[in-house]
Enzyme design. Structure first.
Site, PDB file in Angstrom:
ATOM      1  CB  SER A  21     -41.362 -37.056  91.284  1.00  0.00           C
ATOM      2  OG  SER A  21     -42.446 -37.765  90.762  1.00  0.00           O
ATOM      3  NE  ARG A  22     -47.792 -34.898  92.138  1.00  0.00           N
ATOM      4  CZ  ARG A  22     -48.997 -35.353  91.862  1.00  0.00           C
ATOM      5  NH1 ARG A  22     -50.033 -34.528  91.883  1.00  0.00           N
ATOM      6  NH2 ARG A  22     -49.190 -36.625  91.575  1.00  0.00           N
ATOM      7  CE  LYS A  26     -49.188 -42.278  74.913  1.00  0.00           C
ATOM      8  NZ  LYS A  26     -49.714 -43.250  75.959  1.00  0.00           N
ATOM      9  CB  ILE A  49     -43.881 -44.409  81.382  1.00  0.00           C
ATOM     10  CG1 ILE A  49     -43.330 -44.793  80.014  1.00  0.00           C
ATOM     11  CG2 ILE A  49     -43.808 -42.902  81.588  1.00  0.00           C
ATOM     12  CD1 ILE A  49     -43.488 -46.243  79.656  1.00  0.00           C
TER      13      ILE A  49
HETATM   14  P1  NAP Z   1     -48.001 -42.751  86.475  1.00  0.00           P
HETATM   15  O1  NAP Z   1     -47.517 -44.131  86.831  1.00  0.00           O
HETATM   16  O2  NAP Z   1     -49.224 -42.241  87.144  1.00  0.00           O
HETATM   17  O3  NAP Z   1     -46.761 -41.793  86.683  1.00  0.00           O
HETATM   18  C1  NAP Z   1     -46.828 -40.409  86.463  1.00  0.00           C
HETATM   19  C2  NAP Z   1     -46.148 -39.711  87.623  1.00  0.00           C
HETATM   20  O4  NAP Z   1     -46.229 -38.314  87.396  1.00  0.00           O
HETATM   21  C3  NAP Z   1     -46.818 -39.987  88.948  1.00  0.00           C
HETATM   22  O5  NAP Z   1     -46.243 -41.096  89.604  1.00  0.00           O
HETATM   23  C4  NAP Z   1     -46.634 -38.693  89.699  1.00  0.00           C
HETATM   24  O6  NAP Z   1     -45.503 -38.792  90.572  1.00  0.00           O
HETATM   25  C5  NAP Z   1     -46.347 -37.652  88.649  1.00  0.00           C
HETATM   26  N1  NAP Z   1     -47.403 -36.633  88.548  1.00  0.00           N
HETATM   27  C6  NAP Z   1     -47.226 -35.312  88.423  1.00  0.00           C
HETATM   28  N2  NAP Z   1     -48.381 -34.660  88.339  1.00  0.00           N
HETATM   29  C7  NAP Z   1     -49.346 -35.598  88.433  1.00  0.00           C
HETATM   30  C8  NAP Z   1     -50.753 -35.542  88.439  1.00  0.00           C
HETATM   31  N3  NAP Z   1     -51.414 -34.376  88.313  1.00  0.00           N
HETATM   32  N4  NAP Z   1     -51.432 -36.705  88.542  1.00  0.00           N
HETATM   33  C9  NAP Z   1     -50.796 -37.878  88.666  1.00  0.00           C
HETATM   34  N5  NAP Z   1     -49.450 -38.001  88.668  1.00  0.00           N
HETATM   35  C10 NAP Z   1     -48.723 -36.856  88.562  1.00  0.00           C
HETATM   36  O7  NAP Z   1     -48.289 -42.661  84.895  1.00  0.00           O
HETATM   37  P2  NAP Z   1     -47.460 -43.347  83.722  1.00  0.00           P
HETATM   38  O8  NAP Z   1     -48.110 -44.638  83.328  1.00  0.00           O
HETATM   39  O9  NAP Z   1     -46.027 -43.351  84.027  1.00  0.00           O
HETATM   40  O10 NAP Z   1     -47.838 -42.330  82.540  1.00  0.00           O
HETATM   41  C11 NAP Z   1     -47.240 -41.054  82.456  1.00  0.00           C
HETATM   42  C12 NAP Z   1     -47.207 -40.657  80.997  1.00  0.00           C
HETATM   43  O11 NAP Z   1     -46.472 -41.664  80.274  1.00  0.00           O
HETATM   44  C13 NAP Z   1     -48.597 -40.599  80.338  1.00  0.00           C
HETATM   45  O12 NAP Z   1     -48.669 -39.524  79.450  1.00  0.00           O
HETATM   46  C14 NAP Z   1     -48.689 -41.921  79.575  1.00  0.00           C
HETATM   47  O13 NAP Z   1     -49.502 -41.822  78.407  1.00  0.00           O
HETATM   48  C15 NAP Z   1     -47.238 -42.151  79.187  1.00  0.00           C
HETATM   49  N6  NAP Z   1     -46.919 -43.558  78.939  1.00  0.00           N
HETATM   50  C16 NAP Z   1     -47.290 -44.525  79.828  1.00  0.00           C
HETATM   51  C17 NAP Z   1     -47.041 -45.863  79.527  1.00  0.00           C
HETATM   52  C18 NAP Z   1     -47.418 -46.994  80.460  1.00  0.00           C
HETATM   53  O14 NAP Z   1     -47.285 -48.184  80.094  1.00  0.00           O
HETATM   54  N7  NAP Z   1     -47.902 -46.758  81.670  1.00  0.00           N
HETATM   55  C19 NAP Z   1     -46.413 -46.207  78.339  1.00  0.00           C
HETATM   56  C20 NAP Z   1     -45.989 -45.186  77.495  1.00  0.00           C
HETATM   57  C21 NAP Z   1     -46.253 -43.867  77.800  1.00  0.00           C
HETATM   58  P3  NAP Z   1     -45.519 -37.891  91.923  1.00  0.00           P
HETATM   59  O15 NAP Z   1     -46.752 -38.268  92.663  1.00  0.00           O
HETATM   60  O16 NAP Z   1     -44.254 -38.278  92.623  1.00  0.00           O
HETATM   61  O17 NAP Z   1     -45.540 -36.469  91.439  1.00  0.00           O
END
Ligand code: NAP
Length: 305
Positions: free
Chosen positions: A34-35, A88, A12
């Site tokens: 970011s980690r 969120k 996101i």
């Molecule tokens: P994601 O692709 O997994 O990205 C989250 C990032 O946060 C990871 O790449 C990771 O980067 C970091 N992170 C830090 N602590 C973490 C942990 N304990 N476990 C996993 N990752 C961790 O997830 P995302 O889809 O972007 O979603 C993140 C948030 O945005 C959620 O709350 C989700 O509800 C919201 N969101 C997502 C979307 C969507 O379409 N995907 C849409 C709207 C809102 P590092 O490994 O570099 O730390």
């Protein structure tokens, strides 16, 4: 100029936050935390502590990490006197977000718990159309393909990952915004894949005043995806589809508009900072917590990406 740090460079952050920040002249992205991930042209740190210590003269941070673990990150930002915007769901528990709200008030910083789906093109007009109408019933169908929208995100089906409520809370954020009376949960059923901790499907039986409101959430929908809300009223049925971006009401052509969800969130964040205010509405999170409190649970077939 708001000097912004972005935390959690994942899907996101890259899909929505970075383009929205780049297009908004009130913000400049000065650092990330970011980690593992880093951006080519912005100084990167492994965590928020290093980013705060990094000498970037930060004004604010925006958190795009998963909800579990966000409280500690947000707390560090607030204690450093930074304004903060949360993806969120705003936290892993209702108490965590209340705690952050209290901390932000005591420290005199802005806390903005965002609900991006409320900024979809049809939502404000839907709320206005429903004002003064008698609502008979509402149906929410939020069915998407976890493999397509959350590829490889193991955290989402772990404890505290919200499972199907990660997208489903978007529907609840719209429903709580457009329905005039409090949404109360009567019963729920949640399906958890064998070996996982968070649901892959859920059914919620709610009511708003006397009107029954049923929500069906599913993470295994292939083919056409459904992000639809229908509200039956004394003046006919209102239909919000495509995640709130298309509005159909009786006697009018379907209304839609460009996707401006994230630009609107950053506009609102800048306005809140300028006004010295916060915006924290925990009703969608409370409904999810209520579902976990009352739900009948079923174990279903194992899931793998
Ligand atoms: P994601 O692709 O997994 O990205 C989250 C990032 O946060 C990871 O790449 C990771 O980067 C970091 N992170 C830090 N602590 C973490 C942990 N304990 N476990 C996993 N990752 C961790 O997830 P995302 O889809 O972007 O979603 C993140 C948030 O945005 C959620 O709350 C989700 O509800 C919201 N969101 C997502 C979307 C969507 O379409 N995907 C849409 C709207 C809102 P590092 O490994 O570099 O730390």
């Amino acid at each position: 100029m708001i000097r912004l740090g972005l935390v959690g460079i994942g899907k996101i952050a890259r899909d929505q936050h970075i383009p929205a920040i780049a297009a908004d002249r009130r913000f400049t992205l000065v650092a990330t935390a970011s980690r593992h991930a880093q951006l080519d042209d912005v100084p990167g740190h492994a965590d928020i502590t290093a980013m705060i210590a990094g000498g970037h003269d930060l004004t604010a941070v925006s958190l795009c990490t998963p909800p579990s673990g966000r409280h500690a990150i947000a707390r560090a930002a607030i204690e450093a006197g930074l304004h903060i915007m949360l993806e969120k769901p705003p936290a892993a528990t209702a108490t965590e977000i209340t705690d952050l709200e209290n901390l932000a008030r005591a420290r005199g910083v802005t806390l903005f718990a965002t609900w991006h789906s409320r900024e979809a093109a049809g939502v404000a007009a839907a709320r206005e159309w429903l004002v003064g109408r008698t609502i008979h019933a509402a149906r929410i169908l939020w069915k998407e393909d976890i493999r397509r929208w959350h590829p490889g995100q193991e955290w989402i089906l772990a404890a505290g990952g919200f499972g199907v409520f990660d997208p489903g809370i978007n529907a609840l954020s719209i429903a709580t915004a457009i329905l005039p009376e409090t949404l109360l949960l009567d019963a729920a059923q949640i399906d958890i894949p064998e070996g996982r901790e968070a649901p892959i499907a859920a059914t919620l039986k709610m009511r708003s005043g006397a009107a029954p409101v049923i929500a069906e959430l599913d993470f295994l929908q292939t083919g056409a995806q459904s992000w639809d809300i229908e509200v039956d009223t004394d003046a006919g049925t209102l239909r919000l589809s495509m995640g709130g971006s298309v509005l159909e009401v009786p006697g009018a052509k379907p209304q839609t508009g460009a996707d401006r969800e994230y630009p609107r969130l950053y506009t609102r964040f800048a306005e809140l900072i300028a006004a010295g205010k916060s915006d924290v509405d925990i009703r969608p999170l409370q409904l999810v917590a209520d579902a976990f409190l009352v739900a009948e649970r079923r174990t279903v077939a194992p899931f793998s990406y």
